[in-house]
Design an enzyme around this catalytic site. Structure first.
Site, mmCIF file in Angstrom:
data_model
loop_
_atom_site.group_PDB
_atom_site.id
_atom_site.type_symbol
_atom_site.label_atom_id
_atom_site.label_comp_id
_atom_site.label_asym_id
_atom_site.label_seq_id
_atom_site.Cartn_x
_atom_site.Cartn_y
_atom_site.Cartn_z
ATOM 1 N N ASP A 10 0.875 -1.168 0.000
ATOM 2 C CA ASP A 10 0.000 0.000 0.000
ATOM 3 C C ASP A 10 0.915 1.223 0.000
ATOM 4 O O ASP A 10 1.543 1.538 1.007
ATOM 5 C CB ASP A 10 -0.879 -0.036 1.260
ATOM 6 C CG ASP A 10 -1.668 1.249 1.469
ATOM 7 O OD1 ASP A 10 -1.686 2.116 0.570
ATOM 8 O OD2 ASP A 10 -2.276 1.383 2.555
ATOM 9 N N LYS A 71 2.929 11.088 -3.583
ATOM 10 C CA LYS A 71 1.869 10.407 -4.338
ATOM 11 C C LYS A 71 1.013 11.398 -5.131
ATOM 12 O O LYS A 71 0.510 11.079 -6.209
ATOM 13 C CB LYS A 71 0.994 9.621 -3.356
ATOM 14 C CG LYS A 71 -0.033 8.719 -4.000
ATOM 15 C CD LYS A 71 -0.656 7.841 -2.931
ATOM 16 C CE LYS A 71 -1.742 6.960 -3.498
ATOM 17 N NZ LYS A 71 -2.281 6.059 -2.458
ATOM 18 N N GLU A 148 -7.167 0.472 -4.646
ATOM 19 C CA GLU A 148 -7.220 0.407 -3.173
ATOM 20 C C GLU A 148 -8.566 -0.094 -2.647
ATOM 21 O O GLU A 148 -8.591 -0.951 -1.752
ATOM 22 C CB GLU A 148 -6.882 1.783 -2.575
ATOM 23 C CG GLU A 148 -5.394 2.104 -2.730
ATOM 24 C CD GLU A 148 -5.069 3.587 -2.564
ATOM 25 O OE1 GLU A 148 -5.962 4.353 -2.148
ATOM 26 O OE2 GLU A 148 -3.935 3.971 -2.871
ATOM 27 N N ASP A 170 -12.752 5.940 2.442
ATOM 28 C CA ASP A 170 -11.323 5.972 2.745
ATOM 29 C C ASP A 170 -10.887 7.401 3.061
ATOM 30 O O ASP A 170 -10.742 8.234 2.165
ATOM 31 C CB ASP A 170 -10.555 5.419 1.533
ATOM 32 C CG ASP A 170 -9.041 5.378 1.754
ATOM 33 O OD1 ASP A 170 -8.558 5.948 2.756
ATOM 34 O OD2 ASP A 170 -8.341 4.786 0.919
#
Ligand code: AMP
Length: 569
Positions: A10, A71, A148, A170
């Protein structure tokens, strides 16, 4: 284990983690920082690349030598500069991947060369390619780029053969994503995604920091602390710690001594943050996230009632208000029992295991199948009732768990309070199972004690032992009790083993009605003459209902009396 080991990674905005199938079960490889590696890369004073905590720790002092949240730049041709050298986002990410893999190699004592890496469902082709490239730069063969929400769904549902629609909410440190996925026999399809690229725990920290700054403005009659980078960094750090504390406790004390550097008058901060104030602060941001939830459901053409599950992913979903709001909006309690920081990595490892043809078991977690709560006075179907149920430990919480909340006596001059422990899901305690109760006598009668309230804390362990304590905040006076077998449904007359530090042993009488009567008596002379007869009639009715043990009647009369009392007081 074969040499074909494939790890699941992850690669997060704030933190990253790596998981693997070991002895048939998915497992996050721990190793410093409880298994999570901050997604930070920096140059140390000797010009060497550092990754994870050391990089994060130097970020405040050396922002020019540290990269955070890379990211967000994946898939762009933006270059980041560290010291004298330029790096691509892929290269920076490859350092994070490299760090994870070298930790995994050290833990497993074997070589690792293949990986599944997860990305947000909304990542476009360029972002996915950049992620794959980062893996390759780290020397990995990237077997697959996995969404994800797909990974999270697998962490919960890998062994379920029933077709189901799942909503994955999330909320991490800096981003919020919501996805609706469909899962059928281990095959997961993302139906829709929505979200906000700039919403997360960092925003909540910033709201707390602003509270602290306002407080310091007031205390010091000066705002120079606002431009002091070190002070602000310390406040952010303290704010995040307080925020985390508030996920299990109703108050958090923020104490920072000598906030200002040498040469200036010492600036000490001591601030108590209430969960209710924090919740007020973040409410609007969370409401915004719920609008995205609705949007994703509309896009997927799935009605809330058709969802099989709602899953919580990301560290910020530990904030209890998140679950409460989702439950209100979707009509079902969300699941967060698989650690929200690890479930994406675990799901990636499960996918890797399935692809390797292994027989992969599901993630094992001990949870409480029931909610544990307390009886309070509150609204029940629009009427004030003494049978209102306030949950303290929500069902599906991972064990062991400790949660606390603050409660207030009904009147300032109340001398005792009844702590009644229930198990169940109904808003009315009479439809739940009473598993014990004890009385807190000798409450302090001053105004502060009343306003500060009583903190009731429940701790449930894996063996089903429920420890309960109630502490009057002003005096620190505390009583505690234990229920040995709280996970087994128990008869109503369960006897508590009590460990009272003060006061008499135990009482099971319904003191709520009695307390109300005392309160009415205290204000009787203030009552308007025309209400007097009615009040007296109700008092009599309440007295006899309490004596008869007729809860239903007592509740109804108490509701009527409370309303009159409200106007007199
Ligand atoms: P993630 O990006 O999923 O690793 O989430 C990181 C965010 O979760 C950070 O903003 C953390 O402060 C936040 N977080 C972690 N644990 C908790 C907690 N117990 N309560 C509230 N927020 C938390």
């Amino acid at each position: 284990m074969t040499s074909d080991l494939v790890v699941g990674i992850d690669l997060g905005t704030t933190n990253s983690s790596i998981a693997v199938i070991r002895r048939g079960l998915p497992e996050v490889l721990e190793g410093g920082d409880d298994g999570l590696v901050p997604s930070c890369v920096g140059l140390d004073s000797e010009g060497r690349i550092v990754v994870g905590s050391p990089a994060r720790n130097q970020a405040v002092l050396f922002p020019d030598r540290t990269v955070l949240s890379i990211k967000r730049k994946m898939g762009s041709d933006e270059i980041v500069r560290l010291g004298e050298t330029d790096y691509t986002p892929e290269r920076i990410s490859s350092y994070i991947l490299g760090e994870l893999v070298s930790r995994a190699r050290a833990t497993l004592r074997r070589d690792i060369s293949r990986a599944i890496i997860t990305v947000p469902a909304y990542f476009n082709d360029a972002q996915r390619k950049a992620t794959r490239k980062a893996g390759e730069l780290a020397g990995l063969k990237v077997e697959r780029i996995l969404n994800e929400p797909t990974a999270a769904s697998l962490a919960y549902e890998s062994d379920s053969s029933e077709a189901s629609k799942i909503l994955v909410y999330d909320l991490g440190g800096g981003t919020f994503d919501v996805s609706v996925v469909s899962i059928e026999q281990g095959v997961v399809e993302v139906l829709a995604t929505a979200g906000n690229n700039h919403l997360g725990g960092d925003d909540f920290d910033a709201l707390i920091v602003e509270r602290l700054n306002l407080y310091l403005d007031e205390e010091t009659k000066d705002d120079s602390h606002r431009s002091d980078r070190t002070v602000q960094a310390r406040l952010r750090h303290a704010a995040e710690a307080a925020k985390k504390k508030l996920s299990t406790a109703p108050f958090a004390v923020i104490e920072e001594d000598n906030l200002k550097g040498s040469g200036r008058a010492p600036l000490n901060l001591s601030y108590e943050l209430r969960r209710s104030d924090f919740e007020d602060d973040i409410q609007e941001l969370l409401q915004g996230s719920l609008d995205e939830v609705t949007r994703s459901l509309n896009d997927a053409q799935v009605r809330a009632g058709d969802l099989g599950r709602v899953l919580l992913v990301g560290g910020s979903t530990r904030i209890p208000l998140v679950s409460r709001l989702l439950q209100e909006r979707l009509g079902m309690a969300p699941h967060g029992e698989v650690d929200p920081d690890r479930c994406v990595a675990l799901g990636a490892a499960i996918q890797a295991g399935m692809e390797a043809g292994e027989d992969v078991g599901s993630v094992l977690v001990d949870i409480t199948p029931y909610t544990f709560g307390i009886r309070t006075r509150g609204d029940l179907d629009g009427l004030l009732s003494f049978h209102h149920y306030t949950p303290i430990i929500p069902r599906n919480s991972k064990l062991p768990v400790t949660k606390s909340d603050v409660f207030f006596s009904i009147t300032p001059d109340q001398e005792s309070a009844q702590v009644e422990v229930f198990q169940g899901e109904d808003p009315d305690t009479r439809n739940n199972t009473r598993i014990g109760g004890f009385r807190f006598d000798g409450l302090n009668k001053n105004e502060n004690a009343y306003e500060d309230g009583i903190v009731v804390s429940y701790s449930l362990n894996v063996d089903g032992i429920l420890d309960i304590s109630a502490r009057e905040r002003v005096t620190g006076k505390q009583i505690s009790g234990r229920i040995e077998d709280a996970l087994a449904a128990r008869p109503d007359d369960n006897v508590l083993e009590l460990d009272l530090e003060d006061g008499p042993d135990q009482a099971t009488a319904d003191v709520a009605g009695e307390l109300l009567l005392e309160r009415v008596k205290a204000v009787l002379e203030k009552a308007p003459a025309e209400d007097l007869a009615e009040i007296k009639r109700l008092m009599k009715a309440l007295e006899s209902a309490v004596q008869r043990g007729d809860d239903e009647k007592a509740d109804q009369v108490a509701g009527e009396l409370s309303e009159i009392l409200f106007f007199i007081e």
